[in-house]
Design an enzyme around this catalytic site. Sequence first.
Site, mmCIF file in Angstrom:
data_model
loop_
_atom_site.group_PDB
_atom_site.id
_atom_site.type_symbol
_atom_site.label_atom_id
_atom_site.label_comp_id
_atom_site.label_asym_id
_atom_site.label_seq_id
_atom_site.Cartn_x
_atom_site.Cartn_y
_atom_site.Cartn_z
ATOM 1 N N GLY A 41 0.705 -1.129 0.191
ATOM 2 C CA GLY A 41 0.034 -0.168 0.015
ATOM 3 C C GLY A 41 0.854 1.374 -0.021
ATOM 4 N N LEU A 42 0.166 2.219 0.623
ATOM 5 C CA LEU A 42 1.048 3.471 0.620
ATOM 6 C C LEU A 42 1.302 4.324 -0.544
ATOM 7 C CD1 LEU A 42 3.348 2.976 3.752
ATOM 8 C CD2 LEU A 42 1.200 4.166 3.603
ATOM 9 N N CYS A 43 0.440 3.903 -1.660
ATOM 10 C CA CYS A 43 0.566 4.398 -2.916
ATOM 11 C C CYS A 43 -0.515 5.379 -3.511
ATOM 12 C CB CYS A 43 1.074 3.343 -3.894
ATOM 13 S SG CYS A 43 -0.084 2.058 -4.039
ATOM 14 N N GLY A 44 -1.312 6.032 -2.845
ATOM 15 C CA GLY A 44 -2.467 7.030 -2.975
ATOM 16 C C GLY A 44 -3.582 6.022 -3.383
ATOM 17 N N PHE A 56 -3.892 4.192 -6.063
ATOM 18 C CA PHE A 56 -3.425 3.340 -7.111
ATOM 19 C C PHE A 56 -4.357 2.056 -6.905
ATOM 20 C CE2 PHE A 56 -0.937 -0.358 -8.480
ATOM 21 C CZ PHE A 56 -0.367 0.117 -9.577
#
Length: 283
Positions: A86-89, A91
């Site tokens: 995760g931690l990709c907006g 996406f």
Amino acid sequence: MPALLDIRRRIRSVKNTQQITKAMKMVSAAKLRRAQEAMFGARPYARKMFEVLNSMASRAQPEAHPLLEKRSGPKILLLVVTSDKGLCGGFNANIIRSAARFLEENRAQDVLMSLIGRKGRDYFKRRSVRVKSESVGVFQALRYSHAQKLATELISAFTTGEVDQVFLVYNEFKSVIQQRIILDRLLPIERASLDPTDPGLDYLYEPAPQGIFDALLPKYVETRVWQALLESAAAEHGARMAAMDAATNNASEMIDRLTLYMNKVRQAAITKEIIEVVSGASA
């Protein structure tokens, strides 16, 4: 009013988080460069293969090869490409939303799902959907063999009649801050409509057309899947880089606000002590 010690602890915690987000941004930037090189290197080959095979398929009869055969059956296979982390907006959220919308629009059909990436698997495993296969950890060391394996499974499901259509949904890399959702039909292979003004000339095949189709059409499916994986990998790193940059900037703003608030609290405490001293002296 909170104690100065609590505010200092909070500032220190935000600074530690800022260091992590800044490091993740730098890691994603390094990975993005490598992913972009692979993606941009594969794009011309995939584009030219699509043009050639699309032109050949438009002149061939649907029964010339099983991968060109159009069917009206209700069985659909949807290949969903998400990331493992995760931690990709937005996406993964955008991909999952598009896949869920596709399922809603095709409720009358018999839809199977093939999931790539942990995020998509975790989401759809908790829903009442039929999952044919799942692949996790593909993007840790992405290789062409992964695309070959996936393409072989898709071709086998289509040619054996297990499914009548295969669709593919993934994130296409546009820029570091922009990705585009692609939902496209992979099988049967699209046949371009001929221009009415075209003289209708065909190719001279050497060897026979059947041999060419047997060799190139599976290769075309592999290339499409490989291009989707490369695009998704580059888009993931770009999205994470942008998300971590935004998180780092937000942490800086939060640190400035907390520092200003800490100074106000400290000044108020000093002022209160001075008032108490002066009041005691006056008394």
